[in-house]
Structures are given as C-alpha cells and as structure tokens.
Design an enzyme around this catalytic site. Structure first.
Site, PDB file in Angstrom:
ATOM      1  N   GLU A 181       0.877  -1.168   0.000  1.00  0.00           N
ATOM      2  CA  GLU A 181       0.000   0.000   0.000  1.00  0.00           C
ATOM      3  C   GLU A 181       0.921   1.226   0.000  1.00  0.00           C
ATOM      4  OE1 GLU A 181      -2.712   0.207   3.314  1.00  0.00           O
ATOM      5  OE2 GLU A 181      -3.519   2.129   2.612  1.00  0.00           O
ATOM      6  N   ARG A 233       5.664 -13.077   9.440  1.00  0.00           N
ATOM      7  CA  ARG A 233       6.299 -11.819   9.096  1.00  0.00           C
ATOM      8  C   ARG A 233       7.661 -11.726   9.773  1.00  0.00           C
ATOM      9  NH1 ARG A 233       2.738  -7.935   9.383  1.00  0.00           N
ATOM     10  NH2 ARG A 233       4.144  -6.187   9.655  1.00  0.00           N
ATOM     11  N   LYS A 257       4.248   0.852   9.942  1.00  0.00           N
ATOM     12  CA  LYS A 257       4.344   2.083   9.151  1.00  0.00           C
ATOM     13  C   LYS A 257       3.854   3.287   9.947  1.00  0.00           C
ATOM     14  CE  LYS A 257       3.514   0.112   4.657  1.00  0.00           C
ATOM     15  NZ  LYS A 257       2.391   0.001   3.719  1.00  0.00           N
TER      16      LYS A 257
HETATM   17  P1  ATP Z   1       1.005  -1.827   8.052  1.00  0.00           P
HETATM   18  O1  ATP Z   1       2.243  -1.511   8.844  1.00  0.00           O
HETATM   19  O2  ATP Z   1       0.194  -0.619   7.748  1.00  0.00           O
HETATM   20  O3  ATP Z   1       0.242  -3.022   8.527  1.00  0.00           O
HETATM   21  P2  ATP Z   1       2.187  -3.399   6.004  1.00  0.00           P
HETATM   22  O4  ATP Z   1       3.584  -3.302   6.479  1.00  0.00           O
HETATM   23  O5  ATP Z   1       1.445  -4.673   6.124  1.00  0.00           O
HETATM   24  O6  ATP Z   1       1.391  -2.219   6.603  1.00  0.00           O
HETATM   25  P3  ATP Z   1       1.697  -3.383   3.145  1.00  0.00           P
HETATM   26  O7  ATP Z   1       1.980  -2.281   2.220  1.00  0.00           O
HETATM   27  O8  ATP Z   1       0.305  -3.873   3.245  1.00  0.00           O
HETATM   28  O9  ATP Z   1       2.192  -2.874   4.523  1.00  0.00           O
HETATM   29  O10 ATP Z   1       2.673  -4.590   2.880  1.00  0.00           O
HETATM   30  C1  ATP Z   1       2.948  -5.106   1.602  1.00  0.00           C
HETATM   31  C2  ATP Z   1       3.321  -6.556   1.702  1.00  0.00           C
HETATM   32  O11 ATP Z   1       4.457  -6.738   2.531  1.00  0.00           O
HETATM   33  C3  ATP Z   1       2.194  -7.390   2.297  1.00  0.00           C
HETATM   34  O12 ATP Z   1       2.018  -8.532   1.489  1.00  0.00           O
HETATM   35  C4  ATP Z   1       2.698  -7.749   3.656  1.00  0.00           C
HETATM   36  O13 ATP Z   1       2.216  -8.993   4.062  1.00  0.00           O
HETATM   37  C5  ATP Z   1       4.211  -7.740   3.484  1.00  0.00           C
HETATM   38  N1  ATP Z   1       4.851  -7.398   4.743  1.00  0.00           N
HETATM   39  C6  ATP Z   1       4.641  -6.290   5.469  1.00  0.00           C
HETATM   40  N2  ATP Z   1       5.362  -6.320   6.611  1.00  0.00           N
HETATM   41  C7  ATP Z   1       6.063  -7.478   6.593  1.00  0.00           C
HETATM   42  C8  ATP Z   1       6.986  -8.088   7.484  1.00  0.00           C
HETATM   43  N3  ATP Z   1       7.344  -7.495   8.632  1.00  0.00           N
HETATM   44  N4  ATP Z   1       7.505  -9.291   7.145  1.00  0.00           N
HETATM   45  C9  ATP Z   1       7.143  -9.883   5.987  1.00  0.00           C
HETATM   46  N5  ATP Z   1       6.288  -9.359   5.109  1.00  0.00           N
HETATM   47  C10 ATP Z   1       5.732  -8.176   5.397  1.00  0.00           C
END
Ligand code: ATP
Ligand code: MG
Length: 561
Positions: free
Chosen positions: A36, A265, A275
C-alpha cells in the site's frame, strides 16, 4: 554467496508450488508484491519482496512472474512520493517487475461490477445502521450477531441504494455495503463484513471519479484473481481472513482462482516496523526522514551502507515459516559485515585524532606509503598515500601508562605505521585539561616493508592520516535507535525508549582519496568499521560526510547488553 538459487531444502510454500506444477494444477506461477503506497518500505517488506520475486526467478523456466501491485484503494493515506520510493527500493534490492506493474485503483470498475453482482445474487446489502449500531449487533466470539433491518431488503432496493451511494447522495458513514454471509460465524470476519464505504476524498490516480471505495478484504482477492495470481502469499495476520478471501473468489465473477497462503512476518529486535510508528518518527522529526540511516526502511539501510546482496542473503537465511518470532538484528548485521569484509577496499581515517611528530624524519624521509587495498585480496591492488613528518593517529592507540598486553604506542614503545616505518615514542605533551595534546616519536630507518630489527618489540600496525595532506570529514556513528529489544512492548510507548545517543557526529581526519570519493562509495576504515559516503550530504572534495554502516565487531554482544 549465491542468493538467486533456491535453498536446497524447500520451505512449505515452495513445496506447495512445486507440487502444483508437478501435478499440472498450474503450468506456471504468478506471485505478487502488493504494497500500500502509504509509507516507505522496510526490511520486513524486503522479506516479502525477496520471497515473491525469488519464487518467480526460481521458476523462470515455466514463465513464472512476480507482479508489483500498488494496493492503492484508500485515497486518504496514499501518495505518489511513496509509489516512486517503493519502485526505487524494489529495483535497488535487485528485482524487476518487467511489464507487470499494476495499480489496484485501475480495477475500481471491476470491484464495482463484483459488488453489483453480489447484490443481484442477494449476497450484499446496503447497511444504514450507524457504525455503533453495527458494532453492537455484530456480537462477539461467544454471542452470535443479530440481523439489522437492512439485511432483508430486496436486490432491487439494494441496487438502487448502492447506485445512490456511488452518485454521492450520502455523507460519509451514512451507509456502507456489506456482504451477506453469516452473522453467527465463529470467525468474526465472516459476520457480514463491510465491503464498500463512502469517502469523499480525492484519489491520487482516479481523482474525484469515485466517492465509494472498496475495503481491503474485498479488493485484495479480486485484485489477485484479476491478475491471474496463482499463489497469493501474505503474512500470518491474514490467516483468519482466508475464509473471506475464498468466499469472495467463489461468489464473484472472477477470471481465475488464486490461493492465499500465509507465512510469518519478519520482526527484528531494537526497532519498530509498523508504518504508523515509522511515520510518527519521521513527522515528529525524531529522525531526519524516511531514509534516516537508523531506520529499518530500505532507503535508510541503503543510506547506511547496507548492500542489497547482504539483505537478500539475510532474507534467504531466515527462511519462510509458519511461526511468528523475532529475529536478532545482530544476524542482519552479521551478513552485512560478512559481505563488506570480502568486498570493501580499505582506507585510512582517524576518528579521534591526536598528532604525532616524527622528530628524526630527515633520517629517512618517505614520500608515500604503499598500502594494499585489501589484506586478503591482492586483486584489489594497492594505493600510494602521501606521508610526512607529522601524522594523526587514534587517541586510543596511545596510552601514557600502558599495561603489558597493550601492543600499540606508549612511552618508549614501538608500533608500526601501516605501510611505513616502525616508530618509537620518545615523549608527549598534555594540555591544560590533562589530555595528551602531542606525541613525539622517532622513526626507525630501514624498517619500511621490513621486519623489526633485533631487540625491537613491535607487534602491531596502526592506521594514520598524514597531517599535511589529510583532510577533514564529518563521520556519523550510528547506534540502535531504541534501547530495548522490543520497543513495541515498552510500558511508556515506543518513544519512551528512544536511544538518545543513537547518532554521534565526529570531526575526523581522512586520507585524500576518501575526501574526493563519490557519494555511496563504501569501504572499511581500517580497524574502525565499515563506512559509506553519505548519498545526500557528501560533496566530493568539498564536504566529505561518511556514515558508519556497521562496526567491525558486535560491540553490543561484547558488552553483554
Ligand atoms: P502496516 O504496517 O500498515 O500493517 P504493512 O507493512 O502490512 O502495513 P503493506 O503495504 O500492506 O504494509 O505490505 C505489503 C506486503 O508486505 C504485504 O504482502 C505484507 O504482508 C508484506 N509485509 C509487510 N510487513 C512485513 C513483514 N514485517 N515481514 C514480511 N512481510 C511483510
Ligand atoms: Mg498490511
């Protein structure tokens, strides 16, 4: 370190993919990375990027691909600046989406068609309860939800109401579109979730064309299906949403049936990855920006000097599992150090300088010292560094009253200047505060490139910078941004455990080559750590600025903190 080859043992998701290809369920693989655009990417995203793009690369033989898709369905938080930074970060990490760059906002018409389809099937209705009423009627894990009056409206009535929502006849929050699923499901996500809401906001791509926007849980499976994604890989927090994902795929007119699979994650010690929290650090100016070298953002790590190869290697090493945990940031630092040790040329910089006067220089003056650029790699060649009768050395390399095991300089002791003479300390001066202000020494003629003569105990070589030709530079030393392993858990909130000493700026002396290097030039400052010329503030020749990427050894481990 080969980071493009798959690990010898496949993780559970790669196993599923291999099986799907072997059984003929799929004849190719299409994955996606769906950020996003509401912030900069961080090291957790790097894990998802390496995973999704890595799978595509490993299956190139069957035409596998990975899409870069911006999940830009929320007009309020998304900005073009983020879109550009995300593209740059993915490229810098070493991945390429080729022609497969997509924006979820390009599918708004398709989402709308799917919603209309659900309404026509009697599977969606316009809810006019207030958010509070909806919450109250939703029940909880032990109590089934209750039906709202709107649930029994006819498809025709709902179609009309939905058209009026789209036409902008309602205010935000006045009504929403809900899927009609199961108000007593044990999975709360299935209790008639909201799928469209009203937002009178301008969208960065579609402007004011829409005032209704789809919710993530509704849009995401449709995006995947629209792009013929075969395996939609996401983090574990979406596990409970999978039945809903599958429900939308089953009930909407979609061109393909993607499968969602969840993995753990990445969480790292001593940092935050949400974020929202990163944005707060940036907005409250607690760091210098999204690319502050202390942040776990990809642009921060890049500015700090972390090589993409090391990040990829780290992501591969931590692997893909089904269990959430926290990874020690020291593991990432280890990979960075390991890569830089092999790849970085050596240079000399003195971070805490004290002057040494070589009083008998005239006995055997040397115009320049010849110094290898890498101790183990002769292919990196050597360089000539001008030297004269005065040099800067590290204050720590001198002791007034050294213990036996101290092999550097002290009164009447010997040490070698890297690439130059063995010198002997003959005296020193102190300033009014009692600090050593000048060291006097003499060179031992005939010792350049030669072993110490009989009777001379010289067990160490130290780095130096020539006073006449050396240059000034700003050197920024970074420490962890937080003082505790898990800042998210801090009682007073994550800001209460910010490390006040996470940035220390030093006025250093550096060899001329360093002062003139290009931005992003990376090297080891001999004996001091790995450094990189700052990509923003460094001006070659005029204003050298270096960031410490990582120290030579893990000082945190040593201190037992
Ligand atoms: P927020 O902090 O707002 O929850 P987010 O970090 O999940 O946001 P996105 O832009 O939705 O942000 O993430 C894009 C992709 O990266 C998604 O498929 C998410 O699952 C993956 N992602 C985000 N954070 C991690 C992480 N810490 N480890 C592995 N994958 C991640
Ligand atoms: Mg998310």
């Amino acid at each position: 370190m080969s980071d493009s080859a798959p690990s010898p043992k496949l993780d559970f998701i790669r196993e599923i993919i291999a099986d799907d290809l072997a059984s003929g369920k799929h004849d190719t693989v299409i994955t996606r990375f769906p950020p996003e655009p509401n912030g900069y990417l961080h090291i957790g995203h790097a894990k998802a990027i390496c995973f999704n793009f890595g799978i595509a690369r490993e299956n190139a033989a069957v035409g596998a691909k990975c899409h870069l898709r911006f999940d830009d369905t929320n007009p309020e938080k998304e900005e073009t600046e983020y879109v550009e930074s995300i593209k740059a970060d993915v490229k810098w990490l070493g991945f390429d989406w080729a022609d497969d760059l997509y924006f979820a906002s390009d599918y708004f018409e398709f989402f709308h068609d799917c919603a209309v389809h659900l309404i026509k099937q009697g599977l969606a209705y316009v809810e006019q309860d207030s958010p509070e009423e909806m919450r109250a009627k939703r029940g909880n894990v032990n109590t089934p939800g209750t039906f709202s009056a709107n649930r029994d409206l006819s498809p025709e009535e709902n179609l009309e109401l939905f058209a009026r929502m789209r036409a902008g006849e309602f205010k935000e929050g006045e009504c929403v579109l809900r899927a009609k699923i199961d108000m007593s499901s044990s999975n709360m996500n299935m209790r008639d979730p909201v799928i469209y809401r009203i937002m009178h906001a301008e969208h960065h791509n579609t402007g004011n064309a829409w005032c209704i926007y789809p919710m993530y849980d509704f849009a995401h499976p449709l995006e995947d299906a629209h792009e013929h994604i075969t395996h939609s890989l996401c983090t574990l927090e979406f596990e409970n949403h999978r039945p809903l994902y599958d429900w939308f795929i089953e009930h909407c007119p979609v061109p393909s049936k993607p499968r969602q699979i969840e993995f753990a994650r990445l969480n790292l010690t001593y940092t935050v990855m949400s974020k929202r929290k990163l944005l707060q650090l940036v907005q409250e100016k607690l760091v210098s920006g999204w690319d502050d070298p202390r942040l776990p953002t990809i642009s921060g790590l890049r500015r700090r000097g972390y090589p993409p190869e090391a990040i990829r290697h780290f992501c591969k090493r931590i692997g893909i599992t089904k269990f959430n945990g926290t990874t020690d940031v020291a593991l990432l630092e280890y990979d960075v150090r390991d890569f830089l040790n092999r790849e970085s040329p050596r240079r000399m910089a003195v971070l805490d300088p004290v002057k040494v006067v070589l009083e008998n220089w005239a006995d055997e003056p040397l115009a320049e010292a010849v110094i290898p650029n890498h101790p183990q790699n002769p292919e990196m060649g050597s360089r000539k560094v001008a030297v004269s009768n005065e040099v800067w050395i590290e204050r720590d390399d001198f002791m007034e009253d050294p213990p036996k095991k101290f092999f550097r300089l002290g009164p009447d002791r010997y040490v070698r200047l890297r690439g130059g003479h063995i010198i002997k300390c003959t005296g020193y001066d102190k300033d009014a505060d009692g600090n050593v202000s000048l060291i006097r020494a003499e060179i031992l003629p005939g010792t350049v490139g030669q072993d110490a003569p009989e009777g001379v105990k010289c067990k160490a070589a130290i780095h130096w910078v020539d006073v006449a030709s050396g240059r000034d530079a700003e050197v920024r030393l970074y420490d962890r941004l937080f003082t505790v392993e898990d800042p998210d858990d801090a009682e007073g909130g994550f800001l209460s455990v910010l490390n006040p000493n996470s940035l220390e700026s030093k006025q250093a002396k550096v060899e001329p080559l360093l002062a003139d290097c290009e931005a992003e030039f990376a090297c080891q400052f001999e004996r001091m750590g790995y450094f990189v010329a700052d990509c923003k503030d460094h001006v070659p020749g005029a204003k050298p600025v270096f960031n410490r990427t990582v120290a030579l050894r893990d000082s945190w481990a040593k201190k037992g903190r």
